[in-house]
Scaffold this motif. Structure first.
Motif, PDB file in Angstrom:
ATOM      1  N   PHE A 256      12.154   3.863  -5.910  1.00 51.58           N
ATOM      2  CA  PHE A 256      11.270   2.838  -6.478  1.00 51.58           C
ATOM      3  C   PHE A 256      10.144   2.504  -5.506  1.00 51.58           C
ATOM      4  CE2 PHE A 256      10.290  -1.738  -6.915  1.00 51.58           C
ATOM      5  CZ  PHE A 256       9.749  -1.718  -8.185  1.00 51.58           C
ATOM      6  N   ARG A 257      10.468   2.434  -4.213  1.00 48.42           N
ATOM      7  CA  ARG A 257       9.422   2.179  -3.216  1.00 48.42           C
ATOM      8  C   ARG A 257       8.398   3.316  -3.192  1.00 48.42           C
ATOM      9  NH1 ARG A 257      13.508   0.328   1.611  1.00 48.42           N
ATOM     10  NH2 ARG A 257      13.741  -1.872   1.017  1.00 48.42           N
ATOM     11  N   ARG A 258       8.866   4.541  -3.203  1.00 46.23           N
ATOM     12  CA  ARG A 258       7.947   5.686  -3.198  1.00 46.23           C
ATOM     13  C   ARG A 258       7.044   5.672  -4.430  1.00 46.23           C
ATOM     14  NH1 ARG A 258      10.682  11.299  -2.583  1.00 46.23           N
ATOM     15  NH2 ARG A 258       8.484  11.877  -2.285  1.00 46.23           N
TER      16      ARG A 258
ATOM     17  N   CYS B 167       6.138   3.118  -6.254  1.00 51.60           N
ATOM     18  CA  CYS B 167       5.153   2.031  -6.184  1.00 51.60           C
ATOM     19  C   CYS B 167       4.020   2.377  -5.223  1.00 51.60           C
ATOM     20  CB  CYS B 167       5.839   0.737  -5.754  1.00 51.60           C
ATOM     21  SG  CYS B 167       6.907   0.018  -7.016  1.00 51.60           S
ATOM     22  N   ILE B 168       4.351   3.066  -4.122  1.00 52.62           N
ATOM     23  CA  ILE B 168       3.301   3.467  -3.177  1.00 52.62           C
ATOM     24  C   ILE B 168       2.379   4.494  -3.812  1.00 52.62           C
ATOM     25  CG2 ILE B 168       2.895   4.682  -0.997  1.00 52.62           C
ATOM     26  CD1 ILE B 168       5.428   3.303   0.071  1.00 52.62           C
ATOM     27  N   PHE B 169       2.962   5.461  -4.512  1.00 54.29           N
ATOM     28  CA  PHE B 169       2.143   6.488  -5.154  1.00 54.29           C
ATOM     29  C   PHE B 169       1.225   5.894  -6.223  1.00 54.29           C
ATOM     30  CE2 PHE B 169       5.601   9.836  -4.179  1.00 54.29           C
ATOM     31  CZ  PHE B 169       5.057  10.041  -2.930  1.00 54.29           C
ATOM     32  N   LYS B 170       1.740   4.969  -7.004  1.00 54.04           N
ATOM     33  CA  LYS B 170       0.965   4.414  -8.123  1.00 54.04           C
ATOM     34  C   LYS B 170       0.095   3.232  -7.712  1.00 54.04           C
ATOM     35  CE  LYS B 170       1.482   5.451 -11.929  1.00 54.04           C
ATOM     36  NZ  LYS B 170       0.747   6.426 -12.772  1.00 54.04           N
ATOM     37  N   GLY B 171       0.248   2.739  -6.480  1.00 51.54           N
ATOM     38  CA  GLY B 171      -0.567   1.622  -6.036  1.00 51.54           C
ATOM     39  C   GLY B 171      -0.150   0.296  -6.612  1.00 51.54           C
ATOM     40  N   ILE B 172       1.141   0.084  -6.812  1.00 51.69           N
ATOM     41  CA  ILE B 172       1.677  -1.160  -7.365  1.00 51.69           C
ATOM     42  C   ILE B 172       2.303  -1.948  -6.207  1.00 51.69           C
ATOM     43  CG2 ILE B 172       3.404  -2.153  -8.904  1.00 51.69           C
ATOM     44  CD1 ILE B 172       2.941   0.256 -10.723  1.00 51.69           C
TER      45      ILE B 172
ATOM     46  N   ASP C 176       9.718   1.978  10.397  1.00 48.71           N
ATOM     47  CA  ASP C 176      10.325   2.701   9.287  1.00 48.71           C
ATOM     48  C   ASP C 176       9.394   3.855   8.910  1.00 48.71           C
ATOM     49  OD1 ASP C 176      11.762   3.584   7.180  1.00 48.71           O
ATOM     50  OD2 ASP C 176      11.745   1.718   6.031  1.00 48.71           O
ATOM     51  N   TYR C 177       9.698   5.043   9.423  1.00 50.72           N
ATOM     52  CA  TYR C 177       8.828   6.197   9.193  1.00 50.72           C
ATOM     53  C   TYR C 177       8.984   6.766   7.788  1.00 50.72           C
ATOM     54  CZ  TYR C 177       7.378   6.403  14.046  1.00 50.72           C
ATOM     55  OH  TYR C 177       6.816   6.110  15.277  1.00 50.72           O
ATOM     56  N   ARG C 178       9.991   6.351   7.042  1.00 50.90           N
ATOM     57  CA  ARG C 178      10.116   6.833   5.665  1.00 50.90           C
ATOM     58  C   ARG C 178       8.991   6.293   4.795  1.00 50.90           C
ATOM     59  NH1 ARG C 178      15.960   4.963   4.004  1.00 50.90           N
ATOM     60  NH2 ARG C 178      15.117   3.093   5.018  1.00 50.90           N
ATOM     61  N   ILE C 179       8.672   5.015   4.971  1.00 50.89           N
ATOM     62  CA  ILE C 179       7.578   4.430   4.198  1.00 50.89           C
ATOM     63  C   ILE C 179       6.241   5.030   4.636  1.00 50.89           C
ATOM     64  CG2 ILE C 179       6.363   2.280   3.682  1.00 50.89           C
ATOM     65  CD1 ILE C 179       9.030   0.837   3.945  1.00 50.89           C
ATOM     66  N   MET C 180       6.056   5.195   5.955  1.00 46.71           N
ATOM     67  CA  MET C 180       4.808   5.790   6.440  1.00 46.71           C
ATOM     68  C   MET C 180       4.676   7.242   5.985  1.00 46.71           C
ATOM     69  SD  MET C 180       4.557   4.200  10.273  1.00 46.71           S
ATOM     70  CE  MET C 180       2.912   4.805  10.524  1.00 46.71           C
ATOM     71  N   ALA C 181       5.819   7.953   5.928  1.00 40.89           N
ATOM     72  CA  ALA C 181       5.763   9.342   5.452  1.00 40.89           C
ATOM     73  C   ALA C 181       5.356   9.407   3.989  1.00 40.89           C
ATOM     74  CB  ALA C 181       7.121  10.008   5.664  1.00 40.89           C
ATOM     75  N   THR C 182       5.740   8.407   3.205  1.00 38.92           N
ATOM     76  CA  THR C 182       5.308   8.362   1.803  1.00 38.92           C
ATOM     77  C   THR C 182       3.799   8.187   1.700  1.00 38.92           C
ATOM     78  OG1 THR C 182       7.441   7.339   1.254  1.00 38.92           O
ATOM     79  CG2 THR C 182       5.708   7.237  -0.408  1.00 38.92           C
ATOM     80  N   PHE C 183       3.248   7.295   2.534  1.00 40.87           N
ATOM     81  CA  PHE C 183       1.796   7.128   2.550  1.00 40.87           C
ATOM     82  C   PHE C 183       1.111   8.408   3.023  1.00 40.87           C
ATOM     83  CE2 PHE C 183       2.695   2.536   2.449  1.00 40.87           C
ATOM     84  CZ  PHE C 183       1.696   2.116   1.592  1.00 40.87           C
TER      85      PHE C 183
ATOM     86  N   PHE D 299       0.890  10.924   0.221  1.00 35.89           N
ATOM     87  CA  PHE D 299      -0.162  10.598  -0.747  1.00 35.89           C
ATOM     88  C   PHE D 299      -1.551  10.836  -0.159  1.00 35.89           C
ATOM     89  CE2 PHE D 299      -3.105   7.348  -2.391  1.00 35.89           C
ATOM     90  CZ  PHE D 299      -3.155   7.732  -3.717  1.00 35.89           C
ATOM     91  N   TYR D 300      -1.751  10.436   1.105  1.00 35.39           N
ATOM     92  CA  TYR D 300      -3.081  10.546   1.706  1.00 35.39           C
ATOM     93  C   TYR D 300      -3.461  11.994   2.007  1.00 35.39           C
ATOM     94  CZ  TYR D 300      -3.544   5.478   2.267  1.00 35.39           C
ATOM     95  OH  TYR D 300      -3.675   4.133   2.028  1.00 35.39           O
ATOM     96  N   THR D 301      -2.486  12.845   2.314  1.00 32.30           N
ATOM     97  CA  THR D 301      -2.818  14.256   2.518  1.00 32.30           C
ATOM     98  C   THR D 301      -3.331  14.896   1.222  1.00 32.30           C
ATOM     99  OG1 THR D 301      -0.460  14.721   2.212  1.00 32.30           O
ATOM    100  CG2 THR D 301      -1.288  14.671   4.470  1.00 32.30           C
ATOM    101  N   THR D 302      -2.707  14.520   0.110  1.00 34.00           N
ATOM    102  CA  THR D 302      -3.207  15.019  -1.184  1.00 34.00           C
ATOM    103  C   THR D 302      -4.610  14.504  -1.469  1.00 34.00           C
ATOM    104  OG1 THR D 302      -0.917  14.957  -1.969  1.00 34.00           O
ATOM    105  CG2 THR D 302      -2.634  15.263  -3.612  1.00 34.00           C
TER     106      THR D 302
END
Length: 673
Positions: free
Chosen positions: A33-35, A37-42, A216-223, A226-229
């Protein structure tokens, strides 16, 4: 009778949903759910009343808009997340049975691949929207490009971030889009202008980074995912807009040897068309040769007709009267506001270092200097072979080098070791020697020249010299504020330096006076002790004299008088008291056998006090005039004026403190010199 509304069917209870309810509704785990929300900008929202939004007495902490969660129900990534969860169960079942080969086969062949292309198109419908959101993207990717590889930060992610960042830097170098840069404590700030959009990002210094477990590098890795794409899409659009092939050719072997930017080779899309033009035709001639022959015939006709002379005269007229020259705004009056001057054209700023050849010493930061110099037109940059490949030359004694960037002070020749004559030149260069005819500057010269848009004096940035202040190019100096670049005399108010000297003299005189008083007090105590031991006479009763003095003082206190008379009386009383205290101190010093130098100090203090009194009187008159003007204002305007005056007073006090510090430093430097 109207229907009774049920609780929780309207208002905030309907508009907001808690995180737990959202996870249950989407039927996914909390990390997924966190991933999503980060991808969709919510992002979480804050309701006005948490109790009403939570539908119970114990308010929750995290809320989302119900419409946002409803929008996520149709997201294609939800199916990918569920497929991943099902695959994880199969792999766990195979490992429990001891079937390691089947588990590896399932992970290799059936692992679903996440693609974020559709999300990029949804969040950024136009390319300008993507450029506006590029600040955080570049800052995070440059940060991950400088991190060491760990279990939480895999090397593939670091390599991908480095490659995307270098591709973006090559676009900046090709188009000369970089505008400003600033060295700060956090890192190096860069600002570029791409298609009218100002992009500002931060690049950390290349120190050894220590990865802590607090982040928490899991949240930063999600960003990062997204940012690499996002940056991949942006780089593709930028490269194709200027006719370059994307992705550029990348030499991994050269990159491993430290080439960095030099490991990429840009190619134009018209390369194939140009190669086709070079192929011979049926007649045995190439199309380029045919076009040259036609052009030669046209030139002959133009010369015979005399049109070239007319063209030369028109070009000369255009050079003499340049209609497109940049205007400079000059203030009409000395007290008028200074208008911001227009920036130069891209050709002028982009070719700032085009005529120079630089050599970067080993102690200077190679990566940011190479990027800045290439972005502003420098084609030939050299450095030592230890710093990596891609240099124009590795020979520091090359006569073609015009500037050398050095970040160490020069050493005296007496401190250099004795070496044989055969190796004298190389050793002298290694130990900080100088090559005649070459300009030596510190790295700050490059940054200041870029921010000013012109070449500054290199002697101010010589090795070992005290550098001028490195100021942020995005902070504009306002009237009355402290400006480190301007001289102190231009910023001081009238009589400010004299008042500062008077205050310093008063402080010194007070310190000396305190020291003399302590010495006299010690001497007086010793005399009293000696007199107490030797005195055997009669005591004198001074009670009547004290009572008469008290009566006189009471009469003086009771008398009020007129204002002018009171002021004159107070001044005379102050003078009398000063004379009495001075006479008393002279007597005490004479009894203690110490010299007294209060007369000379009193004259100087009188002069200084007269100047300060004049300044205070003028200031008092201005305050009285301001108070009279306030009386004519309304209450609302009076409060607004008070706020403005308060803020201006705070700014003036800060500027005055900075000026006083600078004045002390300059005075100390003068005394040393």
């Amino acid at each position: 009778m109207a229907k009774i509304k049920k609780k929780g069917t309207s208002g905030q209870a309907k508009n907001y949903i808690t995180r737990t309810q959202a996870v249950r509704k989407l039927q996914i785990s909390l990390p997924d759910f966190r991933r999503l929300c980060i991808f969709k900008g919510i992002y979480p929202r804050e309701p006005r009343n948490k109790k009403k939004a939570a539908k119970n007495s114990t308010p929750n902490t995290t809320f989302y808009y119900t419409k946002d969660i409803q929008y996520l129900l149709h997201e294609p990534l939800l199916r990918k997340f569920r497929d991943q969860k099902a695959l994880a169960k199969k792999i766990a079942r195979s490992l429990g049975r001891g079937e390691v080969g089947d588990a590896a086969r399932l992970e290799k062949n059936l692992a679903p691949k996440l693609t974020l292309d559709h999300i990029i198109k949804e969040r950024y419908p136009t390319f300008i929207d993507a450029l506006r959101d590029l600040d955080d993207c570049l800052s995070l990717l440059f940060l991950f490009a400088s991190l060491p590889s760990t279990t939480s930060v895999p090397p593939k992610t670091i390599a991908r971030c480095q490659r995307l960042c270098h591709e973006f830097q090559h676009y900046m170098i090709t188009t000369h889009s970089l505008r400003k840069s600033f060295l700060s404590i956090k890192g190096i700030y860069y600002q570029a202008t791409i298609q009218g959009q100002d992009i500002l990002w931060l690049v950390p210094y290349r120190f050894v980074q220590q990865v802590n477990g607090d982040v928490d590098y899991r949240i930063m890795a999600t960003f990062v995912e997204f940012y690499t794409t996002l940056l991949g899409f942006v780089n593709y659009r930028l490269y194709t807009s200027i006719g370059l092939v994307y992705p550029p050719r990348f030499d991994s072997a050269s990159d491993e040897r430290g080439a960095e930017l030099a490991a990429f080779k840009l190619e134009s899309k018209n390369v194939g068309h140009l190669k086709a033009l070079e192929q011979p035709t049926a007649n045995g001639t190439t199309p380029s040769e045919v076009s040259k022959e036609i052009q030669q015939k046209v030139d002959d006709v133009v010369k015979s007709a005399g049109l070239d002379e007319i063209q030369d005269t028109t070009v000369a007229e255009d050079q003499t009267t340049n209609e497109y020259a940049i205007d400079k705004f000059e203030p009409a009056a000395p007290e008028a506001d200074t208008l911001p001057q227009p920036d130069g054209s891209e050709n002028e700023t982009g070719n700032l270092f085009s005529s120079f050849t630089f050599f970067i010493s080993r102690e200077a930061p190679k990566a940011p200097l190479e990027f800045l110099l290439r972005s502003f037109g420098c084609k030939r940059i050299a450095w030592d072979a230890v710093a990596g490949e891609g240099a124009f030359t590795n020979d520091e004694t090359d006569p073609r080098i015009t500037h050398q960037i050095v970040d160490r002070p020069p050493l005296p020749e007496s401190s250099l070791p004795a070496v044989p004559e055969a190796h004298a030149d190389s050793v002298r260069i290694r130990t900080g020697g100088r090559i005649p005819g070459r300009t030596y500057v510190q790295p700050q010269w490059v940054w200041d020249c870029i921010n000013e848009g012109k070449l500054l004096r290199p002697d101010l940035y010589a090795p070992g010299a005290t550098l001028p202040p490195h100021l942020s190019p995005w902070v504009k100096t306002t009237r009355g504020a402290y400006d480190p670049r301007a001289s102190l005399a231009d910023q001081e108010e009238e009589g400010e330096a004299e008042r500062a000297e008077e205050e310093e003299e008063e402080d010194e005189s007070e310190d000396e006076q305190v020291g003399d008083d302590s010495k006299m007090a010690n001497g007086a105590e010793e005399d009293e002790v000696s007199e107490a031991d030797d005195d055997h006479g009669m005591d004198v009763d001074d009670s009547e004299q004290d009572e008469s003095d008290e009566g006189e003082e009471d009469e003086e206190d009771e008398f009020g008088g007129f204002d002018d008379a009171a002021e004159a009386a107070s001044e005379s009383e102050d003078e009398d008291e000063a004379l009495r205290s001075q006479h008393q101190k002279e007597l005490e010093a004479e009894a203690a056998g110490l010299p007294f130098s209060g007369s000379t100090k009193s004259s100087s203090t009188k002069k200084s006090s007269s100047k300060t009194k004049k300044y205070e009187a003028e200031r008092r008159k201005e305050e009285e005039e301001l108070e009279r003007q306030k009386m004519m204002m309304s209450r609302k305007k009076r409060k607004l004026l008070d706020k403005m005056l308060y803020s201006n007073k705070k700014k003036e006090e800060e500027a005055q403190k900075l000026r006083s510090k600078r004045r002390k430093l300059e005075n100390a430097a003068k005394t040393k010199a």
